[in-house]
Write a protein that holds these residues in place. Sequence first.
Motif, PDB file in Angstrom:
ATOM      1  N   GLY A  30       0.840  -1.500  -0.286  1.00 37.96           N
ATOM      2  CA  GLY A  30       0.286   0.001   0.212  1.00 37.96           C
ATOM      3  C   GLY A  30       0.843   1.298  -0.058  1.00 37.96           C
ATOM      4  O   GLY A  30       1.998   1.449  -0.075  1.00 37.96           O
ATOM      5  N   THR A  89      -1.994   5.654   3.911  1.00 37.76           N
ATOM      6  CA  THR A  89      -2.675   4.499   4.365  1.00 37.76           C
ATOM      7  C   THR A  89      -2.945   3.535   5.136  1.00 37.76           C
ATOM      8  O   THR A  89      -3.500   2.752   6.358  1.00 37.76           O
ATOM      9  N   THR A 120      -3.032   4.963   9.107  1.00 39.24           N
ATOM     10  CA  THR A 120      -4.574   5.091   8.986  1.00 39.24           C
ATOM     11  C   THR A 120      -4.959   3.844   9.164  1.00 39.24           C
ATOM     12  O   THR A 120      -5.201   3.849  10.441  1.00 39.24           O
ATOM     13  N   ALA A 121      -4.981   2.389   9.005  1.00 41.07           N
ATOM     14  CA  ALA A 121      -4.580   2.026   9.540  1.00 41.07           C
ATOM     15  C   ALA A 121      -4.642   0.744  10.766  1.00 41.07           C
ATOM     16  O   ALA A 121      -5.732   0.102  11.554  1.00 41.07           O
TER      17      ALA A 121
END
Length: 92
Positions: A51, A55, A58-59
């Motif tokens: 990724g 992202t 945040t995950a």
Amino acid sequence: MALIAVLYTYNDLPDVRAEHLDAHRAFLAGRPDLVLSGPTSDGSGLLLFEGVIATVETAVDGDPFLAAGLIKERRVFEWTPVLGSWKDQLGL
């Protein structure tokens, strides 16, 4: 897509860790972008995602270990494999 490594340094709270381990593993197992994860010999944790850094950051904010106060430090960085037998096996 880039490979993103996440290195967790844990707080020394073995009872709390044991209490939240199943939720932590279920959280990670539910991540479709997770490539590999597991504990290290020095008591840290290494997670590898496909990724982009923002992202993935945040995950992993949703990791139950974070909410339980088990993560003392978290490093998130892009990793570029160059050599090794897994590079071809994983299609990197």
